[in-house]
Design a protein around this motif. Structure first.
Motif, PDB file in Angstrom:
ATOM      1  N   PRO A 108       8.367  10.638  -8.833  1.00  0.00           N
ATOM      2  CA  PRO A 108       7.764  10.509  -7.737  1.00  0.00           C
ATOM      3  C   PRO A 108       6.050  10.831  -7.946  1.00  0.00           C
ATOM      4  O   PRO A 108       5.574  10.344  -7.053  1.00  0.00           O
ATOM      5  CB  PRO A 108       8.326  12.027  -7.202  1.00  0.00           C
ATOM      6  N   ASP A 109       6.064  11.094  -8.795  1.00  0.00           N
ATOM      7  CA  ASP A 109       4.313  11.632  -9.279  1.00  0.00           C
ATOM      8  C   ASP A 109       3.642  10.350  -8.953  1.00  0.00           C
ATOM      9  O   ASP A 109       3.043   9.521  -8.902  1.00  0.00           O
ATOM     10  CB  ASP A 109       3.602  12.599 -10.242  1.00  0.00           C
ATOM     11  N   VAL A 110       5.102   9.046  -9.980  1.00  0.00           N
ATOM     12  CA  VAL A 110       3.965   7.650 -10.239  1.00  0.00           C
ATOM     13  C   VAL A 110       4.296   6.680  -8.769  1.00  0.00           C
ATOM     14  O   VAL A 110       3.471   6.006  -8.725  1.00  0.00           O
ATOM     15  CB  VAL A 110       4.570   7.004 -11.234  1.00  0.00           C
ATOM     16  N   ILE A 111       5.058   7.223  -7.728  1.00  0.00           N
ATOM     17  CA  ILE A 111       5.547   6.333  -6.911  1.00  0.00           C
ATOM     18  C   ILE A 111       4.303   7.158  -5.715  1.00  0.00           C
ATOM     19  O   ILE A 111       4.282   6.122  -4.934  1.00  0.00           O
ATOM     20  CB  ILE A 111       7.351   6.593  -5.956  1.00  0.00           C
ATOM     21  N   GLY A 112       4.250   8.289  -5.792  1.00  0.00           N
ATOM     22  CA  GLY A 112       3.251   8.657  -4.997  1.00  0.00           C
ATOM     23  C   GLY A 112       2.099   7.732  -4.736  1.00  0.00           C
ATOM     24  O   GLY A 112       1.212   7.967  -3.638  1.00  0.00           O
ATOM     25  N   LYS A 113       1.547   7.807  -6.316  1.00  0.00           N
ATOM     26  CA  LYS A 113       0.150   7.477  -6.473  1.00  0.00           C
ATOM     27  C   LYS A 113      -0.349   6.202  -5.309  1.00  0.00           C
ATOM     28  O   LYS A 113      -0.582   5.219  -5.115  1.00  0.00           O
ATOM     29  CB  LYS A 113       0.192   6.516  -7.780  1.00  0.00           C
ATOM     30  N   HIS A 114       1.372   5.201  -5.554  1.00  0.00           N
ATOM     31  CA  HIS A 114       0.541   4.156  -4.770  1.00  0.00           C
ATOM     32  C   HIS A 114       2.090   3.786  -3.295  1.00  0.00           C
ATOM     33  O   HIS A 114       2.288   3.241  -2.751  1.00  0.00           O
ATOM     34  CB  HIS A 114       2.218   2.857  -5.700  1.00  0.00           C
ATOM     35  N   ARG A 115       2.387   5.183  -2.585  1.00  0.00           N
ATOM     36  CA  ARG A 115       2.533   5.288  -1.469  1.00  0.00           C
ATOM     37  C   ARG A 115       2.064   4.443  -0.634  1.00  0.00           C
ATOM     38  O   ARG A 115       2.935   3.474   0.493  1.00  0.00           O
ATOM     39  CB  ARG A 115       2.501   6.908  -1.188  1.00  0.00           C
ATOM     40  N   ASP A 116       0.835   4.177  -0.257  1.00  0.00           N
ATOM     41  CA  ASP A 116      -0.329   3.960   1.152  1.00  0.00           C
ATOM     42  C   ASP A 116       0.312   1.900   0.140  1.00  0.00           C
ATOM     43  O   ASP A 116       0.787   1.096   1.765  1.00  0.00           O
ATOM     44  CB  ASP A 116      -1.120   4.116   1.244  1.00  0.00           C
ATOM     45  N   ARG A 117       0.272   1.416  -0.229  1.00  0.00           N
ATOM     46  CA  ARG A 117       0.229  -0.366  -0.782  1.00  0.00           C
ATOM     47  C   ARG A 117       2.241  -0.461  -0.366  1.00  0.00           C
ATOM     48  O   ARG A 117       2.399  -1.215   0.062  1.00  0.00           O
ATOM     49  CB  ARG A 117      -0.166  -0.201  -2.330  1.00  0.00           C
ATOM     50  N   LEU A 118       2.621   0.900  -0.821  1.00  0.00           N
ATOM     51  CA  LEU A 118       4.371   0.159  -0.668  1.00  0.00           C
ATOM     52  C   LEU A 118       4.092   0.586   0.721  1.00  0.00           C
ATOM     53  O   LEU A 118       5.138   0.041   1.817  1.00  0.00           O
ATOM     54  CB  LEU A 118       4.615   1.156  -1.137  1.00  0.00           C
ATOM     55  N   LEU A 119       3.843   1.292   1.470  1.00  0.00           N
ATOM     56  CA  LEU A 119       3.492   1.008   2.956  1.00  0.00           C
ATOM     57  C   LEU A 119       3.291   0.142   3.317  1.00  0.00           C
ATOM     58  O   LEU A 119       4.109  -0.427   4.669  1.00  0.00           O
ATOM     59  CB  LEU A 119       3.196   3.021   3.454  1.00  0.00           C
ATOM     60  N   GLN A 120       2.482  -0.395   3.707  1.00  0.00           N
ATOM     61  CA  GLN A 120       2.044  -2.063   3.166  1.00  0.00           C
ATOM     62  C   GLN A 120       2.601  -3.308   3.193  1.00  0.00           C
ATOM     63  O   GLN A 120       3.128  -3.517   4.142  1.00  0.00           O
ATOM     64  CB  GLN A 120       0.505  -2.618   3.053  1.00  0.00           C
ATOM     65  N   PHE A 121       3.553  -2.915   2.209  1.00  0.00           N
ATOM     66  CA  PHE A 121       4.798  -4.155   1.732  1.00  0.00           C
ATOM     67  C   PHE A 121       5.948  -4.074   3.119  1.00  0.00           C
ATOM     68  O   PHE A 121       6.533  -4.919   3.171  1.00  0.00           O
ATOM     69  CB  PHE A 121       5.449  -3.701   0.452  1.00  0.00           C
ATOM     70  N   LEU A 122       6.153  -2.357   3.849  1.00  0.00           N
ATOM     71  CA  LEU A 122       7.105  -3.092   5.790  1.00  0.00           C
ATOM     72  C   LEU A 122       6.706  -3.966   6.072  1.00  0.00           C
ATOM     73  O   LEU A 122       7.393  -4.060   6.823  1.00  0.00           O
ATOM     74  CB  LEU A 122       6.904  -1.458   5.493  1.00  0.00           C
ATOM     75  N   ASP A 123       5.599  -4.253   5.965  1.00  0.00           N
ATOM     76  CA  ASP A 123       5.006  -5.372   7.072  1.00  0.00           C
ATOM     77  C   ASP A 123       4.786  -6.953   6.740  1.00  0.00           C
ATOM     78  O   ASP A 123       4.959  -7.869   7.717  1.00  0.00           O
ATOM     79  CB  ASP A 123       3.275  -5.118   7.309  1.00  0.00           C
ATOM     80  N   TYR A 124       5.139  -7.062   5.457  1.00  0.00           N
ATOM     81  CA  TYR A 124       5.533  -7.876   4.842  1.00  0.00           C
ATOM     82  C   TYR A 124       6.458  -8.546   5.713  1.00  0.00           C
ATOM     83  O   TYR A 124       7.540  -8.144   5.637  1.00  0.00           O
ATOM     84  CB  TYR A 124       4.875  -7.893   3.341  1.00  0.00           C
ATOM     85  N   ASP A 125       6.170  -9.987   5.386  1.00  0.00           N
ATOM     86  CA  ASP A 125       7.480 -11.365   5.927  1.00  0.00           C
ATOM     87  C   ASP A 125       8.377 -11.709   5.148  1.00  0.00           C
ATOM     88  O   ASP A 125       8.436 -12.688   4.463  1.00  0.00           O
ATOM     89  CB  ASP A 125       7.045 -12.176   6.441  1.00  0.00           C
ATOM     90  N   CYS A 126       8.983 -10.799   4.125  1.00  0.00           N
ATOM     91  CA  CYS A 126       9.944 -11.070   2.992  1.00  0.00           C
ATOM     92  C   CYS A 126      10.718  -9.577   3.336  1.00  0.00           C
ATOM     93  O   CYS A 126      10.183  -8.983   2.455  1.00  0.00           O
ATOM     94  CB  CYS A 126       8.691 -10.736   1.870  1.00  0.00           C
ATOM     95  N   THR A 127      11.688 -10.487   3.220  1.00  0.00           N
ATOM     96  CA  THR A 127      13.221  -8.918   3.424  1.00  0.00           C
ATOM     97  C   THR A 127      12.488  -8.114   1.961  1.00  0.00           C
ATOM     98  O   THR A 127      13.035  -7.441   2.253  1.00  0.00           O
ATOM     99  CB  THR A 127      14.589  -9.527   4.093  1.00  0.00           C
TER     100      THR A 127
END
Length: 188
Positions: A108-127
């Motif tokens: 979770p610590d590593v994933i958490g460092k990238h939370r905001d970028r991971l949230l951005q990927f939810l808007d990409y046009d790629c399932t």
């Protein structure tokens, strides 16, 4: 098959890791993992060639009918390099997909460092990018700092998927995360 040769050299492995065809790079990386040659991974992750970065990530994410490096062989440097790829907005989507999967394997610590970028990927046009991001984010979604921002977004994204494998995989990741949620989160 030359890659199955028990006397396969690192030089030959490198030749196939640089092969222009994805399948050949994938088969070579499978041999890197199977033969315990994890030291070959970091130079690939540092490469300026996206095909080689993606090949290096395969050691962390697995490949079709292939294994991943055991958890105790995945180094902080490997995860740091995967995180840099994930954070790079100009990174190839193919590489980014595997970088998300690699980070999703971390704690979770590593994933958490990238939370905001991971949230951005939810808007990409790629399932596939969206699915990988949901699955990684699910691992931190029930933490108090993320339950109000991450959990509702990934629940909605998972419900919106129209590809069965994406829907199933993301729903399973969220369900697994909810198993460890506090009673307060489960009551929401």
């Amino acid at each position: 098959n030359i890659l199955a040769d028990p006397n396969l050299t690192e030089q030959t492995l490198l030749k196939y890791l640089h092969h222009p065809e994805y399948e050949m790079r994938s088969m070579a990386m499978d041999q890197v993992v199977r033969r315990g040659k994890g030291a070959m991974v970091v130079p690939l992750l540092k490469s300026s060639d996206p095909r080689l970065r993606q090949a290096g990530l395969l050691a962390l994410t697995g490949m079709f009918k292939g294994s991943t490096l055991p958890g105790d062989k995945v180094t902080p440097e490997m995860l740091e390099l995967a995180g840099r790829m994930l954070e790079d907005p100009s990174e190839s989507w193919w590489v980014a997909l595997h970088a998300i999967e690699a980070i999703g394997r971390a704690g979770p610590d590593v994933i958490g460092k990238h939370r905001d970028r991971l949230l951005q990927f939810l808007d990409y046009d790629c399932t596939w990018l969206q699915t990988a991001a949901v699955c990684a984010l699910a691992k931190i979604s029930v933490q108090p700092a993320n339950v109000k921002t991450v959990l509702p977004v990934i629940l909605k994204k998972s419900a919106d998927f129209r590809v069965d494998s994406a829907s199933s995989r993301s729903a399973t990741a969220i369900a697994d995360a909810l198993k460890s949620a506090s009673p307060e989160v489960k009551a929401c």
